[in-house]
Motif scaffolding. Sequence first.
Motif, PDB file in Angstrom:
ATOM      1  N   SER A 172       0.835  -1.205   0.000  1.00 23.90           N
ATOM      2  CA  SER A 172       0.000   0.000   0.000  1.00 23.90           C
ATOM      3  C   SER A 172       0.869   1.254   0.000  1.00 23.90           C
ATOM      4  CB  SER A 172      -0.981  -0.009   1.170  1.00 23.90           C
ATOM      5  OG  SER A 172      -0.304  -0.259   2.362  1.00 23.90           O
ATOM      6  N   LEU A 173       2.039   1.172   0.622  1.00 22.03           N
ATOM      7  CA  LEU A 173       2.951   2.321   0.619  1.00 22.03           C
ATOM      8  C   LEU A 173       3.430   2.613  -0.807  1.00 22.03           C
ATOM      9  CD1 LEU A 173       4.633   4.430   2.160  1.00 22.03           C
ATOM     10  CD2 LEU A 173       6.388   2.698   2.475  1.00 22.03           C
ATOM     11  N   ILE A 174       3.809   1.575  -1.531  1.00 23.57           N
ATOM     12  CA  ILE A 174       4.282   1.788  -2.912  1.00 23.57           C
ATOM     13  C   ILE A 174       3.144   2.385  -3.747  1.00 23.57           C
ATOM     14  CG2 ILE A 174       5.177   0.694  -5.019  1.00 23.57           C
ATOM     15  CD1 ILE A 174       6.515  -1.417  -3.299  1.00 23.57           C
ATOM     16  N   LYS A 175       1.948   1.828  -3.554  1.00 26.53           N
ATOM     17  CA  LYS A 175       0.789   2.314  -4.326  1.00 26.53           C
ATOM     18  C   LYS A 175       0.559   3.810  -4.045  1.00 26.53           C
ATOM     19  CE  LYS A 175      -3.799   0.659  -5.402  1.00 26.53           C
ATOM     20  NZ  LYS A 175      -4.902  -0.153  -4.901  1.00 26.53           N
ATOM     21  N   LYS A 176       0.621   4.149  -2.778  1.00 27.18           N
ATOM     22  CA  LYS A 176       0.413   5.550  -2.381  1.00 27.18           C
ATOM     23  C   LYS A 176       1.478   6.448  -3.021  1.00 27.18           C
ATOM     24  CE  LYS A 176       0.301   7.940   1.940  1.00 27.18           C
ATOM     25  NZ  LYS A 176       0.655   7.676   3.330  1.00 27.18           N
ATOM     26  N   LEU A 177       2.713   5.994  -2.963  1.00 30.00           N
ATOM     27  CA  LEU A 177       3.810   6.800  -3.520  1.00 30.00           C
ATOM     28  C   LEU A 177       3.644   6.958  -5.022  1.00 30.00           C
ATOM     29  CD1 LEU A 177       6.733   5.242  -1.487  1.00 30.00           C
ATOM     30  CD2 LEU A 177       6.083   7.649  -1.463  1.00 30.00           C
ATOM     31  N   ARG A 178       3.211   5.882  -5.672  1.00 34.12           N
ATOM     32  CA  ARG A 178       3.026   5.925  -7.133  1.00 34.12           C
ATOM     33  C   ARG A 178       1.901   6.895  -7.522  1.00 34.12           C
ATOM     34  NH1 ARG A 178       7.679   4.453  -8.626  1.00 34.12           N
ATOM     35  NH2 ARG A 178       8.178   2.242  -8.695  1.00 34.12           N
ATOM     36  N   THR A 179       0.833   6.930  -6.736  1.00 34.63           N
ATOM     37  CA  THR A 179      -0.257   7.837  -7.103  1.00 34.63           C
ATOM     38  C   THR A 179       0.108   9.284  -6.792  1.00 34.63           C
ATOM     39  OG1 THR A 179      -1.290   7.182  -5.046  1.00 34.63           O
ATOM     40  CG2 THR A 179      -2.277   6.312  -7.045  1.00 34.63           C
ATOM     41  N   GLN A 180       0.917   9.457  -5.720  1.00 33.45           N
ATOM     42  CA  GLN A 180       1.365  10.829  -5.406  1.00 33.45           C
ATOM     43  C   GLN A 180       2.304  11.330  -6.499  1.00 33.45           C
ATOM     44  OE1 GLN A 180       3.241  10.383  -1.616  1.00 33.45           O
ATOM     45  NE2 GLN A 180       1.358  10.699  -0.482  1.00 33.45           N
ATOM     46  N   ASN A 181       3.047  10.399  -7.077  1.00 41.70           N
ATOM     47  CA  ASN A 181       4.093  10.756  -8.019  1.00 41.70           C
ATOM     48  C   ASN A 181       3.722  10.161  -9.371  1.00 41.70           C
ATOM     49  OD1 ASN A 181       6.470  10.861  -9.478  1.00 41.70           O
ATOM     50  ND2 ASN A 181       7.753  10.610  -7.686  1.00 41.70           N
ATOM     51  N   LEU A 182       2.824  10.870 -10.070  1.00 40.12           N
ATOM     52  CA  LEU A 182       2.182  10.267 -11.240  1.00 40.12           C
ATOM     53  C   LEU A 182       3.154   9.905 -12.370  1.00 40.12           C
ATOM     54  CD1 LEU A 182      -1.064  12.414 -11.291  1.00 40.12           C
ATOM     55  CD2 LEU A 182      -0.829  10.023 -10.613  1.00 40.12           C
ATOM     56  N   GLU A 183       4.255  10.618 -12.441  1.00 38.53           N
ATOM     57  CA  GLU A 183       5.196  10.320 -13.533  1.00 38.53           C
ATOM     58  C   GLU A 183       6.106   9.136 -13.192  1.00 38.53           C
ATOM     59  OE1 GLU A 183       7.073  14.069 -15.011  1.00 38.53           O
ATOM     60  OE2 GLU A 183       5.622  14.852 -13.584  1.00 38.53           O
ATOM     61  N   LEU A 184       5.875   8.535 -12.056  1.00 41.58           N
ATOM     62  CA  LEU A 184       6.655   7.358 -11.612  1.00 41.58           C
ATOM     63  C   LEU A 184       8.158   7.657 -11.586  1.00 41.58           C
ATOM     64  CD1 LEU A 184       4.865   4.467 -13.537  1.00 41.58           C
ATOM     65  CD2 LEU A 184       4.326   5.408 -11.321  1.00 41.58           C
ATOM     66  N   LYS A 185       8.453   8.885 -11.200  1.00 39.21           N
ATOM     67  CA  LYS A 185       9.869   9.293 -11.216  1.00 39.21           C
ATOM     68  C   LYS A 185      10.676   8.648 -10.096  1.00 39.21           C
ATOM     69  CE  LYS A 185      10.326  13.834 -13.345  1.00 39.21           C
ATOM     70  NZ  LYS A 185       9.911  15.169 -12.896  1.00 39.21           N
ATOM     71  N   THR A 186      10.047   8.448  -8.948  1.00 34.18           N
ATOM     72  CA  THR A 186      10.797   7.928  -7.806  1.00 34.18           C
ATOM     73  C   THR A 186      11.188   6.472  -8.045  1.00 34.18           C
ATOM     74  OG1 THR A 186       9.516   9.365  -6.388  1.00 34.18           O
ATOM     75  CG2 THR A 186      10.725   7.604  -5.292  1.00 34.18           C
ATOM     76  N   LYS A 187      12.506   6.219  -8.005  1.00 34.28           N
ATOM     77  CA  LYS A 187      12.970   4.835  -8.189  1.00 34.28           C
ATOM     78  C   LYS A 187      12.933   4.145  -6.824  1.00 34.28           C
ATOM     79  CE  LYS A 187      16.577   2.339 -10.635  1.00 34.28           C
ATOM     80  NZ  LYS A 187      17.874   2.379 -11.281  1.00 34.28           N
ATOM     81  N   ILE A 188      12.042   3.181  -6.705  1.00 32.60           N
ATOM     82  CA  ILE A 188      11.834   2.529  -5.403  1.00 32.60           C
ATOM     83  C   ILE A 188      12.538   1.179  -5.341  1.00 32.60           C
ATOM     84  CG2 ILE A 188      10.096   1.587  -3.809  1.00 32.60           C
ATOM     85  CD1 ILE A 188       8.119   3.636  -4.914  1.00 32.60           C
TER      86      ILE A 188
END
Length: 345
Positions: free
Chosen positions: A254-270
């Motif tokens: 759920s954390l990854i999902k939240k981060l992905r929706t906050q960061n729509l361009e998927l810029k953050t490399k997780i």
Amino acid sequence: MDSLIQKAADLIKNGGIIAFPTETVYGLGADALDPEAVAKIFKAKGRPSDNPLIVHIAEIKDLEKLAQDIPEEAYILAKGFWPGPLTLVLKRQNIVPDITTSGLDTVAIRLPDHEIARSLIRQSGKYLAAPSANKSGRPSPTDAATVRKDFTEEEVPLIIDGGPTQVGLESTVLDLSVRPFTLLRSGGVSQKQIEYCLSDHSSLAHCKIRTSNPASDSDLTKTTSAPKSPGMKYKHYSPQAKLILCHKPEQIHSLIKKLRTQNLELKTKIGILCCKENHDKYPEANLVIAVGSISNLEEIASNIFRTLREFDSAGVDLIISESFPTEGIGLAIMDRLTKAASKLI
Ligand code: TXA
Ligand code: MG
């Protein structure tokens, strides 16, 4: 190898600093009794001057040269765990300079379980002040190449390459200058092992050890005004990427999902740091590194620092780490992850 150790010993005799392997992590060594040589360690590491160094010896009998008022328990623990990953804090002798102990009236001493380290101490004829061979605040190095990444040849002219270290985490630091004895840093030897060793001696059967930094301490910013082990108040072991330590694996998705929706361009490399058993459970992450099997905490300990640095090399922005059981060396693993993390969830 022999000529390299000799060269390193000569550099130490001349007041220089060199890096060498121990069974825990690589150390940055200098003559512990030479204030100018020790000053070079603080400068190269960028280490605050109020964080004292461990003095490494090659023979148990040298304890008395560096420490005084040594309790019987020190000898029992030395016989039980040395050479090995246990550091004993004792009242210091005056020959140990202030810079090495950061002005404390105690000195931390350890006898490492690595042939190269002990040969170096013997051949130099010195006691070696040696912190982990990393820039202050970075994860400790478990191989020679990692040491070289942190230090230029000018800063550290010689690194003895003894291959990867075995334990992978630093020594346990136990303060024997106070009652009850106090565990200042968890490490390669567990509290249970220490209590068991002391309980073997009938007069010490009820010897209990106090813990001063439980890994479960969730307040990362909390510092005591006068920490017993000065190093504990600094942020430690940190990769360049932000680290979130997750106590419940199911929250990671759920954390990854939240981060992905906050960061729509998927810029953050997780990146995900997990046990082998869970390696395939995080397809939505950019990089998943398994640090070892959940049933083999020694394996996880030996890989943890290397893995943190691997995420940096891969350009990961955010590492989400699973939690590990806190039994045995697991306590030290969780201590290091907790200190490296900017957030616990
Ligand atoms: O495994 C290890 O211990 C490695 C290898 C190289 O031997 N060394 C290491 O050193 O981890 P360093 O400097 O990274 O960590 C030493 C820790 C620090 O937390 C410091 O505050 C504590 O030991 N320490 C040193 N002298 C002390 C003293 N007199 N009283 C209390 N804590 C002390
Ligand atoms: Mg260190």
